[in-house]
Design an enzyme around this catalytic site. Sequence first.
Site, PDB file in Angstrom:
ATOM      1  N   GLN A 268       6.816  -5.734  -9.020  1.00  0.00           N
ATOM      2  CA  GLN A 268       5.786  -6.594  -8.427  1.00  0.00           C
ATOM      3  C   GLN A 268       6.229  -7.048  -7.037  1.00  0.00           C
ATOM      4  O   GLN A 268       7.321  -7.590  -6.872  1.00  0.00           O
ATOM      5  CB  GLN A 268       5.530  -7.796  -9.352  1.00  0.00           C
ATOM      6  CG  GLN A 268       4.432  -8.707  -8.887  1.00  0.00           C
ATOM      7  CD  GLN A 268       3.047  -8.031  -8.880  1.00  0.00           C
ATOM      8  OE1 GLN A 268       2.696  -7.296  -9.801  1.00  0.00           O
ATOM      9  NE2 GLN A 268       2.287  -8.255  -7.831  1.00  0.00           N
TER      10      GLN A 268
ATOM     11  N   ASP B  95       2.480   2.835  -9.151  1.00  0.00           N
ATOM     12  CA  ASP B  95       1.841   2.105  -8.051  1.00  0.00           C
ATOM     13  C   ASP B  95       1.462   3.064  -6.917  1.00  0.00           C
ATOM     14  O   ASP B  95       0.688   2.697  -6.030  1.00  0.00           O
ATOM     15  CB  ASP B  95       2.822   1.055  -7.489  1.00  0.00           C
ATOM     16  CG  ASP B  95       2.329  -0.360  -7.704  1.00  0.00           C
ATOM     17  OD1 ASP B  95       1.151  -0.538  -8.054  1.00  0.00           O
ATOM     18  OD2 ASP B  95       3.145  -1.291  -7.507  1.00  0.00           O
TER      19      ASP B  95
ATOM     20  N   LYS C 212      -1.869  -7.541 -15.589  1.00  0.00           N
ATOM     21  CA  LYS C 212      -1.445  -6.158 -15.868  1.00  0.00           C
ATOM     22  C   LYS C 212      -1.084  -5.998 -17.343  1.00  0.00           C
ATOM     23  O   LYS C 212      -1.473  -5.016 -17.984  1.00  0.00           O
ATOM     24  CB  LYS C 212      -0.272  -5.783 -14.948  1.00  0.00           C
ATOM     25  CG  LYS C 212      -0.738  -5.599 -13.514  1.00  0.00           C
ATOM     26  CD  LYS C 212       0.364  -5.510 -12.479  1.00  0.00           C
ATOM     27  CE  LYS C 212      -0.283  -5.506 -11.093  1.00  0.00           C
ATOM     28  NZ  LYS C 212       0.642  -5.518  -9.977  1.00  0.00           N
TER      29      LYS C 212
END
Length: 289
Positions: free
Chosen positions: A97, A120, A53
């Site tokens: 995460q 997300d 990322k």
Amino acid sequence: MAAIVIDGKEVAKSIRAELAAEVKELAQQGIVPALTVILVGEDPASHSYVRGKVKGCEEVGIRSEVIRMPDTTSQQELLETIAHLNENPNVHGILVQLPLPAHISEKAVIDAILPEKDVDGFHPINVGNMMIGEDAFLPCTPYGIVEMIKRTGVELTGKRVVVVGRSNIVGKPVAQLLLQENATVTMCHSRTTNLEEVTRQADILIVAVGKPGIIGREHVTPGTFVIDVGVNRLETGKLTGDVRFDEVAPIASYITPVPGGVGPMTITMLLKNTIKAARLLAKEEKRKG
Ligand code: NDP
């Protein structure tokens, strides 16, 4: 005729070039999109995903920061960190995460992220807006899958799509997005009876189960467009998908490989969402004066 193997890295590369141009244009307005990733604990797979990322951000010019917290971090500490980031106008996207250590509730953490910074696309507000077809941050893997199909030029309207897997991060949202694209969508899961009978009706088959090789020749009608979302690490260390590639590729129309198919698209859509968040937040700041 053998399938066209979709090179996810190439598709991702062309989208990233578009995103880099957008970032440049935003820079002229004094806006530098910024993503903060929170990484709790030492899970090696999570560390590797976060590295990917950060690298993606660098590639397109997004500023990124990783907050590393030990696996002894309490839920309260994590929620406080998120609250600070929510208030920080220089942070446009926040990503925690997953998975988190067992003593922390993933739901509490996702709910704590400001929906406007939820790049997300997991916050219930974004999930709800996606469901009713309103503007929302779309979850990255399903968003990437739809984008990948569209970029082949294959029409979605009227197609019979079968999705195997009904998770909140892949199966359910990809089915929803394809429904919005006017496909006729069927969902399968572990209790589906006669899986082959259902999957053989698909024009487009999307498999997101997490079991190596669960889909083979017997599940696929010649000419089907096959998207393999599964990422499974074999004992040998090799990564493999949910689809038996060697059996299915000779009869499919298109197929995505693992690795190098859906994976590179997921991070790319995260970058796209972060740029969108920066744009929207800057607009909001301007409105407030
Ligand atoms: P989950 O474990 O959350 O969901 C798996 C789904 O598969 C469940 O809905 C389950 O059904 C269904 N399932 C299990 N066994 C069968 C079976 N025998 N027949 C039919 N359906 C079955 O997984 P995720 O959705 O999170 O991930 C799926 C895969 O995709 C994993 O390999 C993961 O690593 C990968 N992935 C890849 C990403 C990428 O960027 N490339 C991103 C995210 C995930 P039930 O609900 O009934 O239990």
